[in-house]
Every structure is written in structure tokens, then in C-alpha cells.
Scaffold this motif. Structure first.
Motif, PDB file in Angstrom:
ATOM      1  N   SER A   1       0.831  -1.208   0.000  1.00  0.00           N
ATOM      2  CA  SER A   1       0.000   0.000   0.000  1.00  0.00           C
ATOM      3  C   SER A   1       0.858   1.248   0.000  1.00  0.00           C
ATOM      4  O   SER A   1       0.590   2.203  -0.714  1.00  0.00           O
ATOM      5  N   SER A   2       1.947   1.258   0.786  1.00  0.00           N
ATOM      6  CA  SER A   2       2.792   2.453   0.841  1.00  0.00           C
ATOM      7  C   SER A   2       3.514   2.682  -0.480  1.00  0.00           C
ATOM      8  O   SER A   2       3.663   3.813  -0.928  1.00  0.00           O
ATOM      9  N   ALA A   3       3.958   1.613  -1.141  1.00  0.00           N
ATOM     10  CA  ALA A   3       4.607   1.763  -2.450  1.00  0.00           C
ATOM     11  C   ALA A   3       3.602   2.266  -3.470  1.00  0.00           C
ATOM     12  O   ALA A   3       3.919   3.116  -4.304  1.00  0.00           O
ATOM     13  N   GLN A   4       2.371   1.747  -3.395  1.00  0.00           N
ATOM     14  CA  GLN A   4       1.340   2.194  -4.329  1.00  0.00           C
ATOM     15  C   GLN A   4       1.037   3.672  -4.105  1.00  0.00           C
ATOM     16  O   GLN A   4       0.903   4.439  -5.042  1.00  0.00           O
ATOM     17  N   ASP A   5       0.953   4.087  -2.833  1.00  0.00           N
ATOM     18  CA  ASP A   5       0.704   5.489  -2.513  1.00  0.00           C
ATOM     19  C   ASP A   5       1.825   6.371  -3.052  1.00  0.00           C
ATOM     20  O   ASP A   5       1.578   7.468  -3.557  1.00  0.00           O
ATOM     21  N   ALA A   6       3.069   5.888  -2.965  1.00  0.00           N
ATOM     22  CA  ALA A   6       4.203   6.680  -3.449  1.00  0.00           C
ATOM     23  C   ALA A   6       4.083   6.926  -4.941  1.00  0.00           C
ATOM     24  O   ALA A   6       4.344   8.026  -5.418  1.00  0.00           O
ATOM     25  N   VAL A   7       3.675   5.903  -5.700  1.00  0.00           N
ATOM     26  CA  VAL A   7       3.521   6.074  -7.139  1.00  0.00           C
ATOM     27  C   VAL A   7       2.413   7.068  -7.439  1.00  0.00           C
ATOM     28  O   VAL A   7       2.550   7.950  -8.267  1.00  0.00           O
ATOM     29  N   VAL A   8       1.304   6.961  -6.687  1.00  0.00           N
ATOM     30  CA  VAL A   8       0.167   7.839  -6.929  1.00  0.00           C
ATOM     31  C   VAL A   8       0.477   9.272  -6.530  1.00  0.00           C
ATOM     32  O   VAL A   8       0.184  10.211  -7.256  1.00  0.00           O
ATOM     33  N   THR A   9       1.126   9.462  -5.366  1.00  0.00           N
ATOM     34  CA  THR A   9       1.346  10.819  -4.896  1.00  0.00           C
ATOM     35  C   THR A   9       2.409  11.555  -5.701  1.00  0.00           C
ATOM     36  O   THR A   9       2.321  12.754  -5.859  1.00  0.00           O
ATOM     37  N   THR A  10       3.409  10.863  -6.198  1.00  0.00           N
ATOM     38  CA  THR A  10       4.426  11.563  -6.971  1.00  0.00           C
ATOM     39  C   THR A  10       3.965  11.829  -8.398  1.00  0.00           C
ATOM     40  O   THR A  10       4.488  12.711  -9.054  1.00  0.00           O
ATOM     41  N   GLY A  11       3.018  11.039  -8.872  1.00  0.00           N
ATOM     42  CA  GLY A  11       2.568  11.206 -10.247  1.00  0.00           C
ATOM     43  C   GLY A  11       3.541  10.628 -11.259  1.00  0.00           C
ATOM     44  O   GLY A  11       3.352  10.779 -12.452  1.00  0.00           O
ATOM     45  N   ALA A  12       4.599   9.980 -10.795  1.00  0.00           N
ATOM     46  CA  ALA A  12       5.592   9.418 -11.706  1.00  0.00           C
ATOM     47  C   ALA A  12       5.106   8.094 -12.274  1.00  0.00           C
ATOM     48  O   ALA A  12       4.516   7.283 -11.575  1.00  0.00           O
ATOM     49  N   VAL A  13       5.353   7.905 -13.556  1.00  0.00           N
ATOM     50  CA  VAL A  13       5.005   6.670 -14.252  1.00  0.00           C
ATOM     51  C   VAL A  13       6.308   6.028 -14.712  1.00  0.00           C
ATOM     52  O   VAL A  13       7.186   6.703 -15.242  1.00  0.00           O
ATOM     53  N   LEU A  14       6.415   4.710 -14.521  1.00  0.00           N
ATOM     54  CA  LEU A  14       7.623   3.998 -14.916  1.00  0.00           C
ATOM     55  C   LEU A  14       7.534   3.558 -16.375  1.00  0.00           C
ATOM     56  O   LEU A  14       6.548   2.951 -16.790  1.00  0.00           O
ATOM     57  N   TRP A  15       8.577   3.859 -17.138  1.00  0.00           N
ATOM     58  CA  TRP A  15       8.730   3.428 -18.529  1.00  0.00           C
ATOM     59  C   TRP A  15      10.014   2.623 -18.609  1.00  0.00           C
ATOM     60  O   TRP A  15      11.050   3.055 -18.107  1.00  0.00           O
ATOM     61  N   GLN A  16       9.969   1.455 -19.250  1.00  0.00           N
ATOM     62  CA  GLN A  16      11.163   0.625 -19.438  1.00  0.00           C
ATOM     63  C   GLN A  16      11.678   0.791 -20.865  1.00  0.00           C
ATOM     64  O   GLN A  16      10.889   0.802 -21.817  1.00  0.00           O
ATOM     65  N   LEU A  17      12.980   0.876 -20.990  1.00  0.00           N
ATOM     66  CA  LEU A  17      13.624   1.003 -22.291  1.00  0.00           C
ATOM     67  C   LEU A  17      13.445  -0.277 -23.099  1.00  0.00           C
ATOM     68  O   LEU A  17      13.609  -1.371 -22.561  1.00  0.00           O
ATOM     69  N   ASP A  18      13.076  -0.132 -24.357  1.00  0.00           N
ATOM     70  CA  ASP A  18      12.971  -1.263 -25.284  1.00  0.00           C
ATOM     71  C   ASP A  18      14.302  -1.347 -26.031  1.00  0.00           C
ATOM     72  O   ASP A  18      14.560  -0.576 -26.961  1.00  0.00           O
ATOM     73  N   GLY A  19      15.158  -2.268 -25.587  1.00  0.00           N
ATOM     74  CA  GLY A  19      16.500  -2.383 -26.152  1.00  0.00           C
ATOM     75  C   GLY A  19      16.531  -2.721 -27.630  1.00  0.00           C
ATOM     76  O   GLY A  19      17.460  -2.346 -28.343  1.00  0.00           O
TER      77      GLY A  19
ATOM     78  N   ARG B   1       5.501   1.961 -21.455  1.00  0.00           N
ATOM     79  CA  ARG B   1       4.903   2.289 -20.159  1.00  0.00           C
ATOM     80  C   ARG B   1       4.591   0.997 -19.402  1.00  0.00           C
ATOM     81  O   ARG B   1       4.053   0.038 -19.964  1.00  0.00           O
ATOM     82  N   GLN B   2       4.942   0.999 -18.113  1.00  0.00           N
ATOM     83  CA  GLN B   2       4.707  -0.157 -17.263  1.00  0.00           C
ATOM     84  C   GLN B   2       3.442   0.038 -16.453  1.00  0.00           C
ATOM     85  O   GLN B   2       3.108   1.158 -16.050  1.00  0.00           O
ATOM     86  N   SER B   3       2.746  -1.050 -16.184  1.00  0.00           N
ATOM     87  CA  SER B   3       1.564  -0.975 -15.326  1.00  0.00           C
ATOM     88  C   SER B   3       2.001  -0.783 -13.880  1.00  0.00           C
ATOM     89  O   SER B   3       3.178  -0.946 -13.555  1.00  0.00           O
TER      90      SER B   3
END
Length: 193
Positions: free
Chosen positions: A3-21, A186-188
Motif C-alpha cells: 500500500s505504501s509503495a502504491q501510494d508513493a507512485v500515486v502521490t508523486t505522479g511518476a510513471v515507470l517506462w522501461q527502455l525497449d532495447g 509504459r509499465q503498469s
């Protein structure tokens, strides 16, 4: 994801994108004999972007290039570049980049400032970055592309090997031009955990 990790993603607004090599190129060019440029690339590249759309300055870019994956199209030269004279890929297998800051410029353009580590030397580098587009791929994934350009002086990283030419000048130029084309997926929320 906790829950705390999920909150961190939501509160910062940051979205994780992985490089497609498979759809990313990290290329360089350096003068040879002071008359022509030799170009090369790294074929093994990984990385990620934690993108905060509301505050791009709060975003984070990380990338890793396998030093042994250097490819200039000429095996003897590549072996020399992997040796202790240059990258020393046996002792320092990775070239790393980690952003310090991302400064928005004009629409879709950024100045990316970060630390580039080659061998055991980290130096600040500046890249001019342009977002080249966003699309949903045929498999339902969102993708984004970026182009980046910059220059470094190889001597700043301890890459000082050279040969003085009989007619004057050096065999290998010191300025290295960088040209990077990146595609990210974009990562889920589950993948970002």
C-alpha cells in the motif's frame, strides 16, 4: 505492491517506462586521423524513465550499456576499444548514466543533466532531448520515443590512449559526439512495483 509503495507512485505522479532495447540505439562518433569520423554503437542497452508529467524536473532517467557490446563494424578495433587502453570492459563491464535533473525547454524539448560513469570515473554530461512521439502499439502497450544529442571529452573519463601522427595531429580525436534514439514502454502499476 504494498500500500505504501502504491501510494508513493500515486502521490508523486511518476510513471515507470522501461527502455525497449530492440528499438533503442546509443551511437557515438569520434575523429580518426583528424580527417574522418568513425561511428559505433552499443548493442546491449537497458534502462528506465520515471516520468512525472506534472513536474518533469522530478523525473529520473537511468541507463546501462554493456561495455563489451561496443560495435564499430571492425572487430580488431572493437577488441582494442574493449581493452584496458579504452573501456577496460573486463574490469568495468558497465557504462552507467543516472540523471540529476531534467529541465524543460520548448514544447517537447528538455535539457537532461546527469552523471555518466565510464570505467570508474563519473562526470556530469548534458544532453539535449526531444520527445519524438507517443503511440499505442499493436499489443496495447503505450510507447514513447526520445532523441538525445550531446558531446563528451573522452579524456575526462581517463580514456587517454592515443598515437601522435608523423605529420602531426593525433590518431584518435578527443571529442566524442553522442546520438541516442530511445523507445520506452509504459509499465503498469504492478510492473512498476
Amino acid at each position: 505492491m504494498s500500500s505504501s509503495a502504491q501510494d508513493a507512485v500515486v502521490t508523486t505522479g511518476a510513471v515507470l517506462w522501461q527502455l525497449d532495447g530492440a528499438h533503442t540505439t546509443v551511437e557515438f562518433a569520434v575523429k580518426h586521423l583528424m580527417i574522418a569520423k568513425v561511428k559505433g554503437r552499443f548493442t546491449a542497452v537497458t534502462g528506465s524513465l520515471k516520468l512525472d508529467e506534472a513536474d518533469p524536473a522530478g523525473s529520473l532517467v537511468e541507463a546501462r550499456m554493456d561495455a563489451a557490446s561496443i560495435d564499430t563494424g571492425q572487430e580488431q578495433r572493437d577488441e582494442h576499444l574493449r581493452s584496458a587502453d579504452f573501456l577496460d570492459a573486463g574490469q568495468y563491464p558497465a557504462i552507467l548514466f543516472r540523471s540529476r535533473r531534467i529541465d524543460p525547454r520548448a514544447e517537447g524539448r528538455y535539457e537532461l543533466v546527469g552523471d555518466l560513469t565510464i570505467r570508474d570515473v563519473a562526470r556530469e554530461v548534458v544532453l539535449e532531448v526531444e520527445e519524438t512521439g507517443r503511440v499505442q502499439d499493436p499489443w496495447g502497450k503505450e510507447r514513447v520515443g526520445f532523441s538525445a544529442r550531446g558531446k563528451i571529452d573522452r579524456r575526462d573519463f581517463g580514456l587517454t590512449w592515443n598515437q601522435v601522427l608523423e605529420a602531426g595531429g593525433l590518431a584518435v580525436g578527443n571529442e566524442v559526439s553522442l546520438s541516442i534514439e530511445v523507445e520506452l514502454v509504459r509499465q503498469s502499476a504492478q510492473q512498476a512495483a
